[in-house]
Scaffold this motif. Structure first.
Motif, PDB file in Angstrom:
ATOM      1  N   LEU A 177      -7.302   7.956  -3.302  1.00 32.41           N
ATOM      2  CA  LEU A 177      -6.686   6.487  -3.259  1.00 32.41           C
ATOM      3  C   LEU A 177      -7.397   5.752  -2.223  1.00 32.41           C
ATOM      4  O   LEU A 177      -7.416   6.018  -1.125  1.00 32.41           O
ATOM      5  N   PRO A 178      -7.917   4.675  -2.504  1.00 30.16           N
ATOM      6  CA  PRO A 178      -8.595   3.957  -1.493  1.00 30.16           C
ATOM      7  C   PRO A 178      -7.676   3.332  -0.236  1.00 30.16           C
ATOM      8  O   PRO A 178      -6.603   3.164  -0.603  1.00 30.16           O
ATOM      9  N   ASP A 179      -8.395   3.368   0.949  1.00 30.84           N
ATOM     10  CA  ASP A 179      -7.484   3.012   1.941  1.00 30.84           C
ATOM     11  C   ASP A 179      -7.706   1.380   2.080  1.00 30.84           C
ATOM     12  O   ASP A 179      -7.133   0.859   3.024  1.00 30.84           O
TER      13      ASP A 179
ATOM     14  N   PRO B 218      -5.974  -3.757  -2.677  1.00 29.54           N
ATOM     15  CA  PRO B 218      -4.845  -3.422  -3.764  1.00 29.54           C
ATOM     16  C   PRO B 218      -5.448  -3.355  -4.890  1.00 29.54           C
ATOM     17  O   PRO B 218      -4.868  -2.650  -5.734  1.00 29.54           O
ATOM     18  N   LEU B 219      -6.597  -4.136  -5.471  1.00 32.75           N
ATOM     19  CA  LEU B 219      -7.159  -4.058  -6.635  1.00 32.75           C
ATOM     20  C   LEU B 219      -7.906  -2.639  -7.088  1.00 32.75           C
ATOM     21  O   LEU B 219      -7.668  -2.049  -7.864  1.00 32.75           O
ATOM     22  N   ALA B 220      -8.547  -2.112  -5.991  1.00 35.82           N
ATOM     23  CA  ALA B 220      -8.919  -0.700  -5.876  1.00 35.82           C
ATOM     24  C   ALA B 220      -7.880   0.244  -5.919  1.00 35.82           C
ATOM     25  O   ALA B 220      -7.974   1.309  -6.827  1.00 35.82           O
ATOM     26  N   CYS B 221      -6.601   0.074  -5.118  1.00 37.27           N
ATOM     27  CA  CYS B 221      -5.742   1.003  -5.523  1.00 37.27           C
ATOM     28  C   CYS B 221      -4.979   0.816  -6.836  1.00 37.27           C
ATOM     29  O   CYS B 221      -4.835   1.828  -7.474  1.00 37.27           O
ATOM     30  N   ALA B 222      -4.937  -0.205  -7.525  1.00 36.78           N
ATOM     31  CA  ALA B 222      -4.348  -0.452  -8.734  1.00 36.78           C
ATOM     32  C   ALA B 222      -5.222   0.026  -9.721  1.00 36.78           C
ATOM     33  O   ALA B 222      -4.771   0.749 -10.776  1.00 36.78           O
TER      34      ALA B 222
ATOM     35  N   HIS C 122       0.734  -1.135   0.048  1.00 37.39           N
ATOM     36  CA  HIS C 122      -0.010  -0.059  -0.012  1.00 37.39           C
ATOM     37  C   HIS C 122       0.874   1.362   0.017  1.00 37.39           C
ATOM     38  O   HIS C 122       0.331   2.209  -0.630  1.00 37.39           O
ATOM     39  N   GLU C 123       1.996   1.102   0.906  1.00 37.84           N
ATOM     40  CA  GLU C 123       3.040   2.559   0.682  1.00 37.84           C
ATOM     41  C   GLU C 123       3.361   2.723  -0.742  1.00 37.84           C
ATOM     42  O   GLU C 123       3.425   4.037  -1.217  1.00 37.84           O
TER      43      GLU C 123
END
Length: 116
Positions: A82-84, A87-91, A27-28
């Motif tokens: 950016l979602p908290d 990983p898919l939502a962040c990607a 996430h970082e």
């Protein structure tokens, strides 16, 4: 050892953003990617705004609409955080930021003849 240019750095970020959905990314790193991609959008937007307002781009022409659409899309995507979680939502978020960069670059190249 060759020095990485700004263009190389941006291309590297875009590639990493597009690949993030297929790799395990902490996430970082998503936070870093999100910040860097937003900075690149912030760099390109004034260039496209200047192009859209220039005398070489006729108001309401196809070129003007291309600029307008690219600016609107970039602004909209930047309004999303950016979602908290997940990983898919962040990607998906960083990939969309990368797409907006590509769109801004394309407008600058095709409408303005500028290599961003």
């Amino acid at each position: 050892m060759e020095q990485e240019t700004g263009t190389d750095r941006v291309e590297s970020l875009i590639g990493e953003a597009f690949d993030a959905g297929r790799q395990h990314v902490p996430h970082e790193r998503f936070v870093d990617l999100d910040k860097l991609l937003r900075e690149e959008i912030d760099r390109l937007v004034p260039m496209v705004e200047q192009l859209a307002g220039s005398s070489s781009v006729k108001y309401r022409s196809r070129e003007w609409y291309a600029c307008d659409h690219a600016l609107f899309s970039a602004d909209y995507q930047k309004s999303l955080r950016l979602p908290d979680f997940g990983p898919l939502a962040c990607a998906l978020q960083v990939a969309e930021l990368a797409r907006r960069i590509r769109e801004l670059q394309k407008v600058l190249r095709e409408v303005g003849g500028v290599q961003p």
